[in-house]
Design a protein around this motif. Structure first.
Motif, PDB file in Angstrom:
ATOM      1  N   ALA A 290       1.095  -1.343  -0.007  1.00 58.27           N
ATOM      2  CA  ALA A 290       0.278   0.050   0.012  1.00 58.27           C
ATOM      3  C   ALA A 290       0.251   1.265  -0.034  1.00 58.27           C
ATOM      4  N   SER A 291       1.672   1.510   0.840  1.00 60.78           N
ATOM      5  CA  SER A 291       2.426   2.009   0.997  1.00 60.78           C
ATOM      6  C   SER A 291       3.260   3.180  -0.459  1.00 60.78           C
ATOM      7  N   ILE A 292       3.437   2.746  -2.053  1.00 63.60           N
ATOM      8  CA  ILE A 292       3.530   3.737  -2.488  1.00 63.60           C
ATOM      9  C   ILE A 292       1.803   4.537  -3.595  1.00 63.60           C
ATOM     10  N   PRO A 293       0.969   3.185  -3.407  1.00 66.44           N
ATOM     11  CA  PRO A 293      -0.296   4.379  -4.235  1.00 66.44           C
ATOM     12  C   PRO A 293      -0.614   5.267  -3.393  1.00 66.44           C
ATOM     13  N   VAL A 294      -0.500   4.643  -1.753  1.00 66.20           N
ATOM     14  CA  VAL A 294      -1.133   5.730  -0.749  1.00 66.20           C
ATOM     15  C   VAL A 294       0.430   7.329  -0.880  1.00 66.20           C
ATOM     16  N   ALA A 295       1.266   7.255  -1.139  1.00 63.34           N
ATOM     17  CA  ALA A 295       2.139   8.159  -1.269  1.00 63.34           C
ATOM     18  C   ALA A 295       2.283   9.071  -2.558  1.00 63.34           C
ATOM     19  N   LEU A 296       1.829   8.385  -3.309  1.00 68.14           N
ATOM     20  CA  LEU A 296       0.873   8.484  -4.964  1.00 68.14           C
ATOM     21  C   LEU A 296      -0.539   9.530  -5.045  1.00 68.14           C
ATOM     22  N   ASP A 297      -1.081   8.577  -3.895  1.00 67.56           N
ATOM     23  CA  ASP A 297      -2.599   9.581  -3.947  1.00 67.56           C
ATOM     24  C   ASP A 297      -1.539  10.834  -3.590  1.00 67.56           C
TER      25      ASP A 297
END
Length: 339
Positions: A290-297
């Motif tokens: 989840a870390s990359i998509p949360v950071a992107l969002d």
């Protein structure tokens, strides 16, 4: 992706649970300190799911937001890919449970297991479906409830992990934009360095396996750290080379949020300024897939991503696995693709 239909991210979404577990809370649970955790990891707090919350619940909240931002309905989805190592259950897949929650009746659904690299494996897989014309819209979700498999008596691991979900809707975009290159890798010889020992066919659940804490994640921190620094750099170099870009053409680096020192090493190597790197692990810890998509969002919501920007996503995780992707940002769908 030359010769294929351009594929990009049409919308993003994220969700993190309400409960915050701070370093000061952990000081009361294990022999550690806020200073020790921050100096070695950069983490100050993480989110913890409620007892009744499962991964599909977190994924549902993130997915709804991503669909709304993409202006794509659940009925328009052709495929749902959920990257996770903490599924609701061994089967059915969390993706099938999410499909039902969303009402995405026309969508195929499958889970993908690549630990912290899961979202990158997911978007790489999704992009191929769309690029070759088989599908138009694919939802990719990285979701974890790592608190469910974390031993809060083990100070070496319990300070690291948190829960959350990030989602992206992929679809055709206008010519010249979208994903430019991908890099995926694995080294199964390092599988035991980061794993969940029991619960599968090798060590089925038993009174003994529970008593021996084998249903909690296990990590050889030092070895994983060295591996992570190496592959963060090599995977980033690989996608730049495949896309024909130089280091100074990176507009935003969105790395896996595992350890601030690992991210700092990559930033130093590529000569990036702080405004070109997304870092939120101080608030969420390591949320695995989840870390990359949360950071992107969050970066999108903060206005840090502009039309035409070159974004590099890069991560590493259990398997051992690693991956990277280079995306020329545009959320404008290709003409007629929303039908």
């Amino acid at each position: 992706m030359k010769g294929l239909r351009p594929v990009g991210i049409l919308g993003t979404g994220s969700y993190t649970p309400e409960r915050v577990l701070s370093n000061f809370d952990l000081e009361k649970m294990v022999d550690t300190s806020d200073e020790w955790i921050v100096s070695r990891t950069g983490i100050r707090e993480r989110r913890i799911s409620a007892p009744e919350q499962a991964s599909s619940d977190l994924a549902f909240e993130a997915a709804k937001k991503a669909l709304a931002k993409a202006n794509v309905s659940a009925e328009q989805l052709d495929m749902i890919i959920v990257a996770t190592v903490t599924p609701d259950m061994s089967f059915p897949s969390t993706a099938c449970l999410l499909q039902d929650k969303l009402g995405a009746k026309k969508a195929g659904a499958m889970d993908l297991s690549a630990a912290c690299t899961g979202f990158l494996y997911g978007i790489t897989t999704a992009a191929q479906f769309i690029a070759n014309g088989l599908y138009k819209h694919v939802l990719v979700v990285g979701v974890e409830t790592l608190s469910k498999i974390t031993n809060y008596k083990d100070r070496n691991t319990c300070v690291l992990f948190g829960d959350g979900a990030g989602a992206a809707v992929l679809g055709p975009v206008k010519e010249g934009y979208g994903f430019q290159s991908f890099e995926l890798g694995a080294d199964g010889s390092g599988g035991q360095l980061l794993c969940l020992p029991a619960g599968g066919s090798r060590i089925p659940a038993s009174t003994e396996s529970v008593a021996n804490d084998l249903h909690y994640l296990s990590m050889a921190g030092g070895e994983v750290f060295k591996f992570a620094v190496r592959v963060m750099n090599s995977a980033t170099e690989a996608v730049l080379a495949k896309a024909g870009l130089e280091r100074d053409e990176i507009d935003l680096l969105v790395p896996h949020q595992a350890n601030k020192r690992i991210i700092d090493s990559a930033v130093q190597r590529f000569g990036l300024s702080e405004d070109k790197v997304v870092v939120n692990l101080d608030r969420y810890g390591n949320m695995s897939s989840a870390s990359i998509p949360v950071a992107l969002d969050e970066a999108v919501a903060e206005g840090r991503v502009k039309e035409g920007d070159n974004l590099v996503f890069v991560g590493f995780g259990g398997g051992l696995t690693w991956g990277a992707a280079l995306l020329k940002w545009s959320t404008t769908p290709a003409e007629g693709s929303n039908a």
